[in-house]
Design an enzyme around this catalytic site. Structure first.
Site, PDB file in Angstrom:
ATOM      1  N   GLY A 111      13.749 -50.255  32.829  1.00 20.75           N
ATOM      2  CA  GLY A 111      13.001 -51.230  33.610  1.00 20.75           C
ATOM      3  C   GLY A 111      11.541 -50.827  33.776  1.00 20.75           C
ATOM      4  O   GLY A 111      11.029 -50.012  33.018  1.00 20.75           O
TER       5      GLY A 111
ATOM      6  N   LEU B 294       9.170 -52.829  33.086  1.00 26.63           N
ATOM      7  CA  LEU B 294       8.842 -53.204  31.706  1.00 26.63           C
ATOM      8  C   LEU B 294       7.346 -53.368  31.496  1.00 26.63           C
ATOM      9  O   LEU B 294       6.658 -54.014  32.285  1.00 26.63           O
ATOM     10  CB  LEU B 294       9.563 -54.514  31.345  1.00 26.63           C
ATOM     11  N   HIS B 295       6.842 -52.764  30.418  1.00 25.05           N
ATOM     12  CA  HIS B 295       5.440 -52.900  30.044  1.00 25.05           C
ATOM     13  C   HIS B 295       5.379 -53.386  28.595  1.00 25.05           C
ATOM     14  O   HIS B 295       6.426 -53.645  27.976  1.00 25.05           O
ATOM     15  CB  HIS B 295       4.695 -51.574  30.232  1.00 25.05           C
TER      16      HIS B 295
ATOM     17  N   GLY C 105       5.042 -51.994  25.875  1.00 26.05           N
ATOM     18  CA  GLY C 105       5.864 -51.217  24.935  1.00 26.05           C
ATOM     19  C   GLY C 105       7.276 -51.775  24.879  1.00 26.05           C
ATOM     20  O   GLY C 105       7.827 -52.017  23.799  1.00 26.05           O
ATOM     21  N   HIS C 106       7.868 -52.010  26.078  1.00 25.65           N
ATOM     22  CA  HIS C 106       9.216 -52.592  26.120  1.00 25.65           C
ATOM     23  C   HIS C 106       9.210 -54.003  25.518  1.00 25.65           C
ATOM     24  O   HIS C 106      10.129 -54.378  24.796  1.00 25.65           O
ATOM     25  CB  HIS C 106       9.707 -52.707  27.565  1.00 25.65           C
TER      26      HIS C 106
ATOM     27  N   GLN D 183       9.101 -45.206  19.592  1.00 25.97           N
ATOM     28  CA  GLN D 183       8.746 -43.931  18.967  1.00 25.97           C
ATOM     29  C   GLN D 183       8.088 -42.974  19.950  1.00 25.97           C
ATOM     30  O   GLN D 183       8.015 -41.772  19.708  1.00 25.97           O
ATOM     31  CB  GLN D 183       7.813 -44.172  17.781  1.00 25.97           C
TER      32      GLN D 183
ATOM     33  N   ASP E 163       9.246 -41.898  22.636  1.00 25.45           N
ATOM     34  CA  ASP E 163      10.274 -40.902  22.959  1.00 25.45           C
ATOM     35  C   ASP E 163      10.861 -40.407  21.635  1.00 25.45           C
ATOM     36  O   ASP E 163      11.995 -40.722  21.280  1.00 25.45           O
ATOM     37  CB  ASP E 163      11.351 -41.535  23.843  1.00 25.45           C
TER      38      ASP E 163
ATOM     39  N   SER F 192       3.557 -46.301  29.397  1.00 26.48           N
ATOM     40  CA  SER F 192       4.705 -45.656  30.024  1.00 26.48           C
ATOM     41  C   SER F 192       4.824 -46.188  31.442  1.00 26.48           C
ATOM     42  O   SER F 192       3.804 -46.445  32.098  1.00 26.48           O
ATOM     43  CB  SER F 192       4.487 -44.141  30.076  1.00 26.48           C
TER      44      SER F 192
ATOM     45  N   ARG G 122       5.584 -44.494  33.788  1.00 28.35           N
ATOM     46  CA  ARG G 122       5.070 -43.429  34.670  1.00 28.35           C
ATOM     47  C   ARG G 122       3.545 -43.466  34.800  1.00 28.35           C
ATOM     48  O   ARG G 122       3.001 -42.805  35.691  1.00 28.35           O
ATOM     49  CB  ARG G 122       5.532 -42.057  34.177  1.00 28.35           C
TER      50      ARG G 122
HETATM   51  O1  PAF Z   1      14.005 -44.505  26.979  1.00 31.64           O
HETATM   52  C1  PAF Z   1      14.554 -44.890  28.025  1.00 31.64           C
HETATM   53  O2  PAF Z   1      14.062 -45.758  28.741  1.00 31.64           O
HETATM   54  C2  PAF Z   1      15.873 -44.259  28.441  1.00 31.64           C
HETATM   55  O3  PAF Z   1      15.892 -42.899  28.148  1.00 31.64           O
HETATM   56  C3  PAF Z   1      17.096 -44.985  27.868  1.00 31.64           C
HETATM   57  C4  PAF Z   1      17.131 -44.915  26.346  1.00 31.64           C
HETATM   58  C5  PAF Z   1      17.090 -46.433  28.308  1.00 31.64           C
HETATM   59  C6  PAF Z   1      18.391 -44.331  28.365  1.00 31.64           C
HETATM   60  O4  PAF Z   1      18.467 -44.356  29.757  1.00 31.64           O
END
Ligand code: PAF
Length: 297
Positions: A41, A43-44, A46-47, A159, A161, A196, A198
């Site tokens: 969640g 969401l930015h 990237g998502h 990518q 992560d 991110s 964060r």
């Molecule tokens: O990348 C994330 O947001 C989390 O690590 C994931 C893959 C949703 C697992 O909780």
């Protein structure tokens, strides 16, 4: 089509069985594939790029939003992690997702839950592994649970992560999920900072300082393109550049192989420069891929 909001595993199963995307005769088109976009969640862009990519590849897209307690260490930000659920649901609707799954922690981990996926040390000996003990076991466990609940044909990860993506790719193979995995490019702010959830923790001054992370990675990539192969030297100078930008704690700056994530003192073939740096109380990660195959030495 309205966004279907699913909060329990049984709701998800009933929805999947009702095949709401089937044609009037109840027959699924042969190319129907479900695309899963697992997120925590907040969401930015990237998502949103993951959701858009899923929509491009899959006629049915499910976004999951779950701040997974077992992937956070005892001194990490589980409690303060942002949870703007209304804005996230709106974003999923706007992007045309078919369903969003946002269970509670109790729904995903009942009192009796004790089975975990353990990620062996070969992919966790470098990068975030030593700094976040147990983190990737938590990630692998929740991702496997989501794969089992939705049995998607494809799943979409960022990518940014990099290590997480490598571990999920290995799990997909080792545990025979046979899923199509799509690892989508990192989306960046205009000044280069990787998107991110964060980033929202950063003060204005920290936000400016945070540019040094992507700037040092881009610098290293340029150096490799210009022929530099001494990864240790590049890492030393990247650290200096990051430290010169302001007070911070560097967890690591490393050059690793793009597949096995093992340390590379010299850049050979495809490698990844990756870093994790704490600015104030915010831990940020980022990486770039470099390819020394066939370029000048
Ligand atoms: O990348 C994330 O947001 C989390 O690590 C994931 C893959 C949703 C697992 O909780």
């Amino acid at each position: 089509l309205d966004l279907k909001k699913l909060q329990t595993i049984s709701e998800a199963r009933v929805w999947l069985q009702s095949c709401p995307w089937a044609d009037r005769e109840g027959v699924l088109p042969p190319d129907t594939v479900l695309g899963l976009v697992p997120t925590m969640g907040a969401l930015h862009e990237g998502h949103l790029s993951l959701i858009r990519s899923a929509r491009k590849h899959c006629p049915v897209v499910v976004v999951t939003i779950f701040v997974n307690p077992i992937q956070f260490g005892p001194n990490e930000d589980y409690r303060k992690y942002p949870r703007p659920i209304e804005a996230d649901l709106e974003a999923c609707e706007r992007e045309g997702a078919n369903a969003v799954f946002y269970p509670t922690a109790e729904e995903m981990y009942s009192q009796a839950s004790s089975t975990r996926i353990i990620v062996p040390p070969d992919l966790t000996a470098t990068l975030c592994g030593p700094h976040r003990p147990g983190h990737f076991d938590g990630v692998a466990t929740i991702v496997a649970k989501l794969f089992h609940i939705f049995t998607p044909a494809m799943a979409f990860f960022g990518q940014k992560d990099y290590q997480q993506a490598a571990i999920i790719r290995r799990m997909n193979h080792d545990l025979n999920f046979c899923m199509g995995l799509c690892i989508c490019p990192t989306v960046r702010e205009q000044d280069g900072l990787a998107m991110s959830s964060r980033n929202a923790y950063l003060s204005p001054a920290e936000r400016v300082q945070a540019r040094s992370l992507s700037a040092s990675l881009f610098w290293a990539r340029d150096q490799v393109a210009a022929g530099q192969r001494d990864a240790d030297k590049l890492v030393r100078e990247m650290r200096e550049r990051i430290e010169a930008a302001g007070p911070c704690r560097i967890d690591y700056v490393e050059c690793v192989g793009d597949q096995d994530l093992s340390p590379r003192p010299r850049v050979e073939g495809r490698c990844v420069f990756a870093l994790a740096v704490r600015i104030g109380s915010t831990r940020l990660i980022d990486n770039v891929m470099v390819d020394a195959t066939g370029t000048k030495q």
